[in-house]
Design a protein around this motif. Sequence first.
Motif, mmCIF file in Angstrom:
data_model
loop_
_atom_site.group_PDB
_atom_site.id
_atom_site.type_symbol
_atom_site.label_atom_id
_atom_site.label_comp_id
_atom_site.label_asym_id
_atom_site.label_seq_id
_atom_site.Cartn_x
_atom_site.Cartn_y
_atom_site.Cartn_z
ATOM 1 N N LYS A 105 0.766 -1.229 -0.086
ATOM 2 C CA LYS A 105 -0.053 -0.138 -0.024
ATOM 3 C C LYS A 105 1.098 1.437 0.223
ATOM 4 C CE LYS A 105 -3.678 -1.873 2.593
ATOM 5 N NZ LYS A 105 -4.667 -1.968 3.860
ATOM 6 N N ARG A 106 0.463 2.209 -0.738
ATOM 7 C CA ARG A 106 1.177 3.456 -0.745
ATOM 8 C C ARG A 106 0.697 4.404 0.242
ATOM 9 N NH1 ARG A 106 1.115 8.543 -2.819
ATOM 10 N NH2 ARG A 106 -0.967 7.987 -3.998
ATOM 11 N N LEU A 107 1.636 5.125 1.035
ATOM 12 C CA LEU A 107 1.231 5.983 2.080
ATOM 13 C C LEU A 107 0.919 7.097 1.233
ATOM 14 C CD1 LEU A 107 3.641 5.429 4.988
ATOM 15 C CD2 LEU A 107 1.060 4.542 4.747
ATOM 16 N N ASP A 108 0.083 7.996 1.628
ATOM 17 C CA ASP A 108 -0.551 9.271 0.869
ATOM 18 C C ASP A 108 0.473 10.416 0.692
ATOM 19 O OD1 ASP A 108 -2.965 8.221 0.527
ATOM 20 O OD2 ASP A 108 -3.622 9.081 2.573
ATOM 21 N N THR A 109 1.391 10.373 1.547
ATOM 22 C CA THR A 109 2.529 11.620 1.505
ATOM 23 C C THR A 109 3.720 11.134 0.696
ATOM 24 O OG1 THR A 109 1.565 12.319 3.840
ATOM 25 C CG2 THR A 109 3.916 13.136 2.841
ATOM 26 N N PRO A 110 3.776 11.787 -0.475
ATOM 27 C CA PRO A 110 5.215 11.824 -1.183
ATOM 28 C C PRO A 110 6.199 12.627 -0.411
ATOM 29 C CG PRO A 110 3.673 13.153 -2.432
ATOM 30 C CD PRO A 110 3.012 12.704 -1.276
ATOM 31 N N ILE A 111 7.472 12.078 -0.468
ATOM 32 C CA ILE A 111 8.650 13.144 0.131
ATOM 33 C C ILE A 111 9.287 13.721 -1.260
ATOM 34 C CG2 ILE A 111 10.705 13.238 1.344
ATOM 35 C CD1 ILE A 111 8.193 12.307 2.994
ATOM 36 N N PRO A 112 9.134 15.185 -1.086
ATOM 37 C CA PRO A 112 9.601 15.520 -2.397
ATOM 38 C C PRO A 112 11.262 15.733 -2.485
ATOM 39 C CG PRO A 112 8.800 17.463 -0.959
ATOM 40 C CD PRO A 112 8.432 16.102 -0.290
ATOM 41 N N ARG A 113 11.734 15.893 -3.496
ATOM 42 C CA ARG A 113 13.077 15.949 -3.901
ATOM 43 C C ARG A 113 13.350 17.390 -3.315
ATOM 44 N NH1 ARG A 113 13.183 14.359 -8.713
ATOM 45 N NH2 ARG A 113 12.616 16.389 -9.551
ATOM 46 N N GLY A 126 16.779 16.864 11.464
ATOM 47 C CA GLY A 126 15.945 16.758 10.652
ATOM 48 C C GLY A 126 15.246 18.002 10.103
ATOM 49 N N VAL A 127 14.696 17.774 8.752
ATOM 50 C CA VAL A 127 14.135 19.015 8.180
ATOM 51 C C VAL A 127 13.041 19.661 9.181
ATOM 52 C CG1 VAL A 127 14.774 18.706 5.902
ATOM 53 C CG2 VAL A 127 12.503 17.900 6.901
ATOM 54 N N VAL A 128 12.419 18.699 10.226
ATOM 55 C CA VAL A 128 11.089 19.356 11.109
ATOM 56 C C VAL A 128 11.597 19.975 12.169
ATOM 57 C CG1 VAL A 128 9.476 17.658 10.135
ATOM 58 C CG2 VAL A 128 10.841 16.977 11.927
ATOM 59 N N GLU A 129 13.054 19.753 12.502
ATOM 60 C CA GLU A 129 13.678 20.271 13.881
ATOM 61 C C GLU A 129 14.105 21.671 13.491
ATOM 62 O OE1 GLU A 129 15.700 17.060 16.251
ATOM 63 O OE2 GLU A 129 16.151 16.686 13.873
ATOM 64 N N HIS A 130 14.738 21.886 12.216
ATOM 65 C CA HIS A 130 15.529 23.357 12.000
ATOM 66 C C HIS A 130 14.355 24.273 11.624
ATOM 67 C CE1 HIS A 130 18.572 25.936 10.610
ATOM 68 N NE2 HIS A 130 19.302 25.067 11.200
ATOM 69 N N LEU A 131 14.559 25.455 12.312
ATOM 70 C CA LEU A 131 13.813 26.655 12.236
ATOM 71 C C LEU A 131 13.702 27.038 10.547
ATOM 72 C CD1 LEU A 131 11.805 28.336 13.367
ATOM 73 C CD2 LEU A 131 13.660 29.972 13.868
ATOM 74 N N SER A 132 14.888 26.931 10.035
ATOM 75 C CA SER A 132 14.810 27.304 8.659
ATOM 76 C C SER A 132 14.160 26.306 7.520
ATOM 77 C CB SER A 132 16.349 27.616 8.006
ATOM 78 O OG SER A 132 16.774 26.161 7.963
ATOM 79 N N SER A 133 13.736 25.259 8.020
ATOM 80 C CA SER A 133 13.437 24.163 6.945
ATOM 81 C C SER A 133 11.953 23.619 7.533
ATOM 82 C CB SER A 133 14.341 22.954 6.622
ATOM 83 O OG SER A 133 14.888 22.409 7.818
ATOM 84 N N ARG A 134 11.610 23.838 8.641
ATOM 85 C CA ARG A 134 10.312 23.207 9.403
ATOM 86 C C ARG A 134 9.167 23.553 8.500
ATOM 87 N NH1 ARG A 134 10.253 25.676 15.237
ATOM 88 N NH2 ARG A 134 11.892 24.042 15.292
ATOM 89 N N HIS A 135 8.965 24.439 7.836
ATOM 90 C CA HIS A 135 8.026 25.045 7.129
ATOM 91 C C HIS A 135 7.905 25.001 5.500
ATOM 92 C CE1 HIS A 135 5.744 25.985 10.833
ATOM 93 N NE2 HIS A 135 6.792 26.761 11.013
ATOM 94 N N GLY A 139 9.835 19.910 5.064
ATOM 95 C CA GLY A 139 9.131 19.700 6.462
ATOM 96 C C GLY A 139 7.781 19.450 6.590
ATOM 97 N N ILE A 140 7.059 20.244 5.656
ATOM 98 C CA ILE A 140 5.513 19.670 5.760
ATOM 99 C C ILE A 140 5.189 18.353 5.450
ATOM 100 C CG2 ILE A 140 3.522 20.165 4.864
ATOM 101 C CD1 ILE A 140 4.459 23.215 4.386
#
Length: 157
Positions: A105-113, A126-135, A139-140
């Motif tokens: 089964k494919r999960l709905d969320t693709p991870i973009p390049r 991780g990208v969700v931890e760093h202020l410059s990349s979490r949004h 990160g999303i």
Amino acid sequence: MDSAEKFAEDLLTAKEEGKTILVDCDGFDSAITRTAVAIADLVLSPFHDDPSDLLGVQLFSDALNEISREMGTKITAHLVMYKTHPSRTNFKAIDAHLAQFDNLKRLDTPIPRDNLVPEKFGEGVGVVEHLSSRHSKAGIAFRSLFLDIRKVLDESK
């Protein structure tokens, strides 16, 4: 006791203790990988829609069927699309291809390049931890992937 048996014993002990274990199998089919898949509460596999991964999906499905027969239960893997074009939203062709496999089964969320992912990984965050990349798109996407995984785990209880 061979290494796969020791590994299985260690995993089962950790599971009984309520620990969360993440095993990265590197995509190799081995006794250790099959042991991890057989014992896992959740099997995740990265997937990219290139010809080698399309072949790999067939082989992975076959291996899951073999493990399922040996364990006497149906094991389903959840595929995570990765390195997708950031603006891509149509996965109908991939979903049509995956529909032939009842154990994938494919999960709905693709991870973009996104260049931020390896950059932040190199910094040890991780990208969700760093202020410059979490949004950022990555990160999303990783936060959304977390929610996808949590949903699958909740549904399996």
